[in-house]
Design a protein around this motif. Structure first.
Motif, PDB file in Angstrom:
ATOM      1  N   ALA A 185       0.830  -1.212   0.000  1.00 57.06           N
ATOM      2  CA  ALA A 185       0.000   0.000   0.000  1.00 57.06           C
ATOM      3  C   ALA A 185       0.861   1.256   0.000  1.00 57.06           C
ATOM      4  N   CYS A 186       1.972   1.246   0.706  1.00 57.42           N
ATOM      5  CA  CYS A 186       2.876   2.402   0.733  1.00 57.42           C
ATOM      6  C   CYS A 186       3.531   2.606  -0.624  1.00 57.42           C
ATOM      7  N   LYS A 187       3.896   1.498  -1.264  1.00 58.89           N
ATOM      8  CA  LYS A 187       4.547   1.594  -2.571  1.00 58.89           C
ATOM      9  C   LYS A 187       3.585   2.137  -3.616  1.00 58.89           C
ATOM     10  N   GLU A 188       2.295   1.845  -3.462  1.00 61.41           N
ATOM     11  CA  GLU A 188       1.286   2.307  -4.414  1.00 61.41           C
ATOM     12  C   GLU A 188       0.752   3.703  -4.083  1.00 61.41           C
ATOM     13  N   SER A 189       1.200   4.279  -2.973  1.00 59.70           N
ATOM     14  CA  SER A 189       0.743   5.601  -2.564  1.00 59.70           C
ATOM     15  C   SER A 189       1.140   6.665  -3.585  1.00 59.70           C
ATOM     16  N   ARG A 190       0.304   7.696  -3.698  1.00 56.68           N
ATOM     17  CA  ARG A 190       0.634   8.812  -4.593  1.00 56.68           C
ATOM     18  C   ARG A 190       1.834   9.591  -4.077  1.00 56.68           C
ATOM     19  N   LEU A 271      12.077  23.701   3.136  1.00 51.91           N
ATOM     20  CA  LEU A 271      12.916  23.865   4.328  1.00 51.91           C
ATOM     21  C   LEU A 271      12.278  23.238   5.558  1.00 51.91           C
ATOM     22  N   ASN A 272      11.025  22.816   5.422  1.00 54.50           N
ATOM     23  CA  ASN A 272      10.336  22.106   6.496  1.00 54.50           C
ATOM     24  C   ASN A 272      10.267  20.621   6.160  1.00 54.50           C
ATOM     25  N   PRO A 273      10.305  19.740   7.185  1.00 50.36           N
ATOM     26  CA  PRO A 273      10.224  18.298   6.917  1.00 50.36           C
ATOM     27  C   PRO A 273       8.881  17.921   6.294  1.00 50.36           C
ATOM     28  N   ILE A 274       8.880  16.833   5.577  1.00 53.04           N
ATOM     29  CA  ILE A 274       7.678  16.341   4.919  1.00 53.04           C
ATOM     30  C   ILE A 274       6.618  15.942   5.948  1.00 53.04           C
ATOM     31  N   ASP A 275       5.358  16.082   5.582  1.00 51.88           N
ATOM     32  CA  ASP A 275       4.241  15.657   6.429  1.00 51.88           C
ATOM     33  C   ASP A 275       3.579  14.459   5.755  1.00 51.88           C
ATOM     34  N   LEU A 276       3.746  13.276   6.361  1.00 53.19           N
ATOM     35  CA  LEU A 276       3.229  12.049   5.771  1.00 53.19           C
ATOM     36  C   LEU A 276       1.989  11.518   6.490  1.00 53.19           C
ATOM     37  N   GLN A 277       1.406  12.327   7.364  1.00 52.29           N
ATOM     38  CA  GLN A 277       0.294  11.840   8.160  1.00 52.29           C
ATOM     39  C   GLN A 277      -0.855  11.314   7.299  1.00 52.29           C
ATOM     40  N   GLN A 278      -1.292  12.108   6.324  1.00 54.65           N
ATOM     41  CA  GLN A 278      -2.423  11.686   5.499  1.00 54.65           C
ATOM     42  C   GLN A 278      -2.073  10.502   4.599  1.00 54.65           C
ATOM     43  N   PRO A 279      -0.943  10.528   3.868  1.00 61.34           N
ATOM     44  CA  PRO A 279      -0.590   9.359   3.054  1.00 61.34           C
ATOM     45  C   PRO A 279      -0.427   8.087   3.893  1.00 61.34           C
ATOM     46  N   TRP A 280       0.134   8.240   5.097  1.00 54.72           N
ATOM     47  CA  TRP A 280       0.319   7.095   5.990  1.00 54.72           C
ATOM     48  C   TRP A 280      -1.030   6.499   6.389  1.00 54.72           C
ATOM     49  N   ARG A 286      -5.921   1.170   3.619  1.00 53.55           N
ATOM     50  CA  ARG A 286      -6.014   0.334   2.417  1.00 53.55           C
ATOM     51  C   ARG A 286      -5.434  -1.054   2.658  1.00 53.55           C
ATOM     52  N   ALA A 287      -4.424  -1.113   3.529  1.00 55.27           N
ATOM     53  CA  ALA A 287      -3.801  -2.401   3.840  1.00 55.27           C
ATOM     54  C   ALA A 287      -4.598  -3.192   4.879  1.00 55.27           C
ATOM     55  N   GLY A 288      -5.632  -2.556   5.461  1.00 63.42           N
ATOM     56  CA  GLY A 288      -6.443  -3.237   6.471  1.00 63.42           C
ATOM     57  C   GLY A 288      -5.712  -3.446   7.781  1.00 63.42           C
ATOM     58  N   ILE A 289      -4.783  -2.539   8.108  1.00 65.75           N
ATOM     59  CA  ILE A 289      -4.017  -2.642   9.353  1.00 65.75           C
ATOM     60  C   ILE A 289      -4.720  -1.825  10.429  1.00 65.75           C
ATOM     61  N   VAL A 290      -5.073  -2.457  11.534  1.00 60.91           N
ATOM     62  CA  VAL A 290      -5.774  -1.760  12.620  1.00 60.91           C
ATOM     63  C   VAL A 290      -4.882  -1.704  13.859  1.00 60.91           C
ATOM     64  N   ASP A 291      -5.209  -0.747  14.742  1.00 64.10           N
ATOM     65  CA  ASP A 291      -4.483  -0.582  16.001  1.00 64.10           C
ATOM     66  C   ASP A 291      -2.977  -0.515  15.753  1.00 64.10           C
ATOM     67  N   PHE A 292      -2.581   0.373  14.860  1.00 67.24           N
ATOM     68  CA  PHE A 292      -1.161   0.474  14.499  1.00 67.24           C
ATOM     69  C   PHE A 292      -0.835   1.920  14.168  1.00 67.24           C
ATOM     70  N   THR A 293       0.195   2.460  14.826  1.00 69.31           N
ATOM     71  CA  THR A 293       0.619   3.840  14.615  1.00 69.31           C
ATOM     72  C   THR A 293       1.999   3.880  13.959  1.00 69.31           C
ATOM     73  N   TRP A 294       2.388   5.070  13.530  1.00 65.38           N
ATOM     74  CA  TRP A 294       3.738   5.198  12.966  1.00 65.38           C
ATOM     75  C   TRP A 294       4.787   4.793  13.997  1.00 65.38           C
TER      76      TRP A 294
END
Length: 353
Positions: A185-190, A271-280, A286-294
C-alpha cells in the motif's frame, strides 16, 4: 494569627493565599487551590512556628515556578527532539502553576495538575498514566536542579507525591502478512516518499522526529551509515544502513533537491520536513491494518531484532536507549535465543544431551 485571601488566576481560576503572622517571627505565606488546604496549612504552620521548626529558604520566597523553569531551559539547551517532549511538559507546568512562589508549591498543587492531566483527552484518547509520569519526571528534574545546583529550595515537593501506575509497555508489531500488505500500500501511494520512509523506519528503528529531521550531511552512503545528531536522550547515534534501505537511499540521492538540506523536504516549503500523516493513514487503511501507529514501526524493529536473536543490550543500542528497562518488553520474543544460550552453557559445563 492567620489570614486567608481569595484570588483569581489570569484565566479566572480561584486560589487561596494563606499568611501566618506571629509576633517575633517572620511572616509565612503559602498558596493553595482549595480553601480547606489553606486552612489546614495555616493551623499546622502556627503550631510549627511555636515549636521552632525550620521554614522555607529565603530564595524559595523570591522565585516563582516560571522563573525556575525558564532558568532550567536556558541552561539545558534542549535539542528539537527533546523540546518536543521535555519542553512540552515544562511549558504545561508553567501554564498550571507558573505563577506560584517556590515556597508555596506543595504536594496538593502538583497532585491537582496530575489528576487534571490524567482526566484529559489528547488527540481524542485519554492521556495515559505513562505520559503523565513523564510530565512529572520532567518537573521533578527541574526541582532537583533548583535544590542541588541553585539552593533555591531545601527539598523537592515531588518526593512524596503518589505517581500513577505506568501501563505495561506496548508491543505491537506487524506479522509477515500485515507487513507485506502495508508495504504494498505504501509503494502504491501517490506520495513517492512514503515507501522509502516506512522502510527506513523499520530498518533502523528511528523515531519519527529523528527520521524526518535527517539532512544529507548526516548520511554517508559510501560507508553505509547515517548519524543522528538530535535524539531524545541528547546523544549522537550512528545508524548502519544495509540491504533494501541502502539501495533505496542510493536511488533517492540521485533525485535529491538542491534547494534544501533535508532528505525528506515538505512539498510546499522544502525547508520544512515532509508531512506524511495523510498518506500514511490512507495506506494503513487500504492495507487493512488496525491498532497500528507510525511509532509502532519502531516496535517492529525491536521485535524483529529480538526474534532474530539480538540481545536486549543490542536492541537498546539500535533504538538509542541508555538503559535496558525500555527494551525488556521484547524479552519474551527472544525466548528461543535465551534457551539456546542456556543449553549451550550447560552443554559446555556438564556435557551430555
Amino acid at each position: 494569627m492567620a489570614t486567608i485571601t481569595k484570588r483569581l488566576t489570569a484565566d479566572g481560576k480561584p486560589y487561596y493565599t494563606a499568611q501566618v503572622r506571629l509576633k517575633g517571627y517572620p511572616a509565612q505565606t503559602a498558596t493553595f487551590n482549595r480553601l480547606t488546604d489553606a486552612k489546614k496549612w495555616a493551623q499546622d504552620t502556627e503550631s510549627a512556628i511555636r515549636e521552632g521548626r525550620h521554614f522555607k529558604t529565603a530564595e524559595a520566597k523570591k522565585h516563582t515556578v516560571d522563573e525556575m523553569i525558564d532558568r532550567y531551559l536556558s541552561g539545558a539547551k534542549l535539542t528539537k527532539v527533546q523540546d518536543d517532549h521535555t519542553g512540552l511538559h515544562l511549558r504545561r507546568w508553567k501554564e498550571e502553576i507558573g505563577y506560584m512562589l517556590l515556597a508555596d508549591v506543595n504536594a496538593d498543587a502538583i497532585t491537582l495538575v496530575k489528576e487534571k492531566l490524567l482526566n484529559e483527552e489528547f488527540r481524542g484518547k485519554p492521556r495515559s498514566p505513562t505520559t503523565v509520569l513523564r510530565y512529572m519526571a520532567s518537573l521533578s528534574t527541574v526541582f532537583t536542579t533548583a535544590v542541588r545546583d541553585w539552593a533555591w529550595l531545601e527539598d523537592s515537593p515531588m518526593k512524596n507525591i503518589k505517581k500513577p501506575t505506568a501501563a505495561r509497555g506496548r508491543v505491537r508489531f506487524l506479522n509477515d502478512d500485515e507487513r507485506e500488505r502495508l508495504l504494498i500500500a505504501c509503494k502504491e501511494s501517490r506520495n513517492k516518499q512514503l515507501y522509502l520512509c516506512v522502510i527506513l523506519a523499520i530498518s533502523t528503528g528511528m523515531r519519527q522526529a529523528e527520521l524526518f529531521g535527517l539532512q544529507w550531511s548526516d548520511v554517508n552512503l559510501k560507508e553505509r551509515y547515517l548519524i543522528l545528531h538530535e535524539t531524545k536522550n541528547g546523544e549522537r547515534r550512528r545508524v548502519p544502513l544495509s540491504g533494501l534501505v541502502l539501495e533505496l537511499l542510493q536511488e533517492h540521492a540521485k533525485v535529491r533537491r538542491l534547494d534544501t538540506p533535508l532528505l525528506f523536504p515538505g512539498i510546499k516549503n522544502p525547508l520544512n520536513p515532509i508531512d506524511l500523516q495523510q498518506p500514511w493513514e490512507t495506506a494503513r487503511k487500504r492495507a487493512g491494518i488496525v491498532d497500528f501507529t507510525w511509532h509502532d514501526l519502531r516496535h517492529c524493529t525491536a521485535s524483529y531484532l529480538a526474534m532474530n536473536g539480538a540481545s536486549l543490550a543490542e536492541i537498546a543500542e539500535v533504538l538509542g536507549h541508555k538503559t535496558l528497562s525500555m527494551v525488556k518488553r521484547y524479552a519474551h520474543l527472544s525466548d528461543g535465543h535465551v534457551s539456546n544460550v542456556v543449553a549451550s552453557m550447560n552443554q559446555k559445563i556438564f556435557g551430555g544431551v
